[in-house]
Design a protein around this motif. Structure first.
Motif, PDB file in Angstrom:
ATOM      1  N   GLU A   1      48.436  41.681  37.564  1.00  0.00           N
ATOM      2  CA  GLU A   1      47.708  42.855  37.074  1.00  0.00           C
ATOM      3  C   GLU A   1      46.208  42.668  37.219  1.00  0.00           C
ATOM      4  O   GLU A   1      45.490  43.589  37.619  1.00  0.00           O
ATOM      5  CB  GLU A   1      48.067  43.145  35.622  1.00  0.00           C
ATOM      6  CG  GLU A   1      49.460  43.716  35.451  1.00  0.00           C
ATOM      7  CD  GLU A   1      49.903  43.822  33.997  1.00  0.00           C
ATOM      8  OE1 GLU A   1      49.151  43.395  33.086  1.00  0.00           O
ATOM      9  OE2 GLU A   1      51.017  44.321  33.775  1.00  0.00           O
ATOM     10  N   LYS A   2      45.708  41.462  36.889  1.00  0.00           N
ATOM     11  CA  LYS A   2      44.277  41.180  37.032  1.00  0.00           C
ATOM     12  C   LYS A   2      43.844  41.265  38.493  1.00  0.00           C
ATOM     13  O   LYS A   2      42.811  41.859  38.814  1.00  0.00           O
ATOM     14  CB  LYS A   2      43.947  39.788  36.478  1.00  0.00           C
ATOM     15  CG  LYS A   2      43.954  39.712  34.973  1.00  0.00           C
ATOM     16  CD  LYS A   2      43.564  38.327  34.515  1.00  0.00           C
ATOM     17  CE  LYS A   2      43.604  38.254  32.999  1.00  0.00           C
ATOM     18  NZ  LYS A   2      43.120  36.958  32.512  1.00  0.00           N
ATOM     19  N   ILE A   3      44.624  40.663  39.377  1.00  0.00           N
ATOM     20  CA  ILE A   3      44.289  40.691  40.799  1.00  0.00           C
ATOM     21  C   ILE A   3      44.315  42.127  41.313  1.00  0.00           C
ATOM     22  O   ILE A   3      43.413  42.560  42.032  1.00  0.00           O
ATOM     23  CB  ILE A   3      45.253  39.788  41.612  1.00  0.00           C
ATOM     24  CG1 ILE A   3      45.059  38.327  41.215  1.00  0.00           C
ATOM     25  CG2 ILE A   3      45.027  39.968  43.102  1.00  0.00           C
ATOM     26  CD1 ILE A   3      46.090  37.386  41.807  1.00  0.00           C
ATOM     27  N   PHE A   4      45.345  42.882  40.920  1.00  0.00           N
ATOM     28  CA  PHE A   4      45.477  44.274  41.348  1.00  0.00           C
ATOM     29  C   PHE A   4      44.279  45.097  40.899  1.00  0.00           C
ATOM     30  O   PHE A   4      43.728  45.880  41.659  1.00  0.00           O
ATOM     31  CB  PHE A   4      46.777  44.863  40.782  1.00  0.00           C
ATOM     32  CG  PHE A   4      47.081  46.238  41.270  1.00  0.00           C
ATOM     33  CD1 PHE A   4      47.723  46.432  42.482  1.00  0.00           C
ATOM     34  CD2 PHE A   4      46.746  47.357  40.522  1.00  0.00           C
ATOM     35  CE1 PHE A   4      48.024  47.704  42.942  1.00  0.00           C
ATOM     36  CE2 PHE A   4      47.039  48.635  40.966  1.00  0.00           C
ATOM     37  CZ  PHE A   4      47.675  48.804  42.191  1.00  0.00           C
ATOM     38  N   LYS A   5      43.866  44.888  39.656  1.00  0.00           N
ATOM     39  CA  LYS A   5      42.731  45.628  39.114  1.00  0.00           C
ATOM     40  C   LYS A   5      41.428  45.222  39.817  1.00  0.00           C
ATOM     41  O   LYS A   5      40.618  46.078  40.177  1.00  0.00           O
ATOM     42  CB  LYS A   5      42.624  45.368  37.610  1.00  0.00           C
ATOM     43  CG  LYS A   5      41.629  46.241  36.907  1.00  0.00           C
ATOM     44  CD  LYS A   5      41.661  46.005  35.420  1.00  0.00           C
ATOM     45  CE  LYS A   5      40.692  46.892  34.689  1.00  0.00           C
ATOM     46  NZ  LYS A   5      40.697  46.670  33.250  1.00  0.00           N
ATOM     47  N   ASN A   6      41.228  43.910  40.028  1.00  0.00           N
ATOM     48  CA  ASN A   6      40.006  43.434  40.685  1.00  0.00           C
ATOM     49  C   ASN A   6      39.920  43.886  42.143  1.00  0.00           C
ATOM     50  O   ASN A   6      38.839  44.188  42.640  1.00  0.00           O
ATOM     51  CB  ASN A   6      39.913  41.914  40.611  1.00  0.00           C
ATOM     52  CG  ASN A   6      39.638  41.419  39.212  1.00  0.00           C
ATOM     53  OD1 ASN A   6      39.270  42.182  38.327  1.00  0.00           O
ATOM     54  ND2 ASN A   6      39.846  40.139  38.988  1.00  0.00           N
ATOM     55  N   LEU A   7      41.057  43.918  42.829  1.00  0.00           N
ATOM     56  CA  LEU A   7      41.068  44.319  44.236  1.00  0.00           C
ATOM     57  C   LEU A   7      41.257  45.818  44.410  1.00  0.00           C
ATOM     58  O   LEU A   7      41.306  46.309  45.538  1.00  0.00           O
ATOM     59  CB  LEU A   7      42.182  43.573  44.987  1.00  0.00           C
ATOM     60  CG  LEU A   7      42.021  42.071  45.128  1.00  0.00           C
ATOM     61  CD1 LEU A   7      43.228  41.468  45.823  1.00  0.00           C
ATOM     62  CD2 LEU A   7      40.751  41.727  45.882  1.00  0.00           C
ATOM     63  N   LYS A   8      41.381  46.525  43.295  1.00  0.00           N
ATOM     64  CA  LYS A   8      41.561  47.989  43.296  1.00  0.00           C
ATOM     65  C   LYS A   8      42.771  48.408  44.126  1.00  0.00           C
ATOM     66  O   LYS A   8      42.724  49.361  44.898  1.00  0.00           O
ATOM     67  CB  LYS A   8      40.295  48.676  43.785  1.00  0.00           C
ATOM     68  CG  LYS A   8      39.123  48.411  42.868  1.00  0.00           C
ATOM     69  CD  LYS A   8      37.864  49.045  43.362  1.00  0.00           C
ATOM     70  CE  LYS A   8      36.772  48.695  42.363  1.00  0.00           C
ATOM     71  NZ  LYS A   8      35.487  48.565  42.942  1.00  0.00           N
TER      72      LYS A   8
END
Length: 155
Positions: free
Chosen positions: A67-74
């Motif tokens: 979820e963090k990676i998805f949010k950071n990479l949009k």
């Protein structure tokens, strides 16, 4: 984002989806599609919902890391899992700065990136929309006694 039913099988590359259960094991199919096959109880299987990443504070479930990676990479794809060790480590520091650098190996980061990209390609990583609670209007009932119909007055 729901990782229920997604597994990793020791000795097999990629991720698999549980299709069915048998008496002696489970039936799985590769995430990208392909031929279904049985997995017996003796084989080592890890569910993605049970995997976590070591940090200095606590272990963080893999789903939260995704979820963090998805949010950071949009919602975009991550770096290639075949990138250099330095690139993989800097990617991990960027998205999970407090990960335990002694206990999380480069091979773990490679798996994490590869799994993230394959889940993203299959459309399994989506930002969940938080639904606001719907306010339902209660029907107002008339106050006081209601008149009951007299059964003798039937026509």
């Amino acid at each position: 984002m729901n990782l229920t039913g997604i597994i990793s099988i020791s000795g097999q590359s990629g991720l698999f989806k549980i299709v069915s259960q048998t008496k002696n094991g489970i039936i799985v199919e590769p995430l990208g599609g392909g031929r279904r096959f049985p997995i017996h109880g003796a084989q080592r299987v890890s569910s993605l919902e049970d995997i976590s990443i070591y940090t200095y504070e606590e272990d963080i479930p893999l789903q939260e890391v995704f979820e963090k990676i998805f949010k950071n990479l949009k919602g975009k794809e991550a770096i290639n899992h075949k990138s250099s060790n330095e690139e993989l480590r800097s990617f991990m520091e960027e998205h999970l700065p407090d990960y335990d650098q002694e206990r999380v190996y480069t091979s773990d980061i490679k798996k994490l990136v590869q799994w993230y990209n394959s889940l993203l390609a299959e459309g399994l990583l989506k930002e969940e929309k938080k639904e606001s609670p719907k306010k339902e209007k209660k029907e107002e009932k008339p106050k006081g006694k209601t008149k009951k119909e007299d059964p003798k007055k039937e026509k």
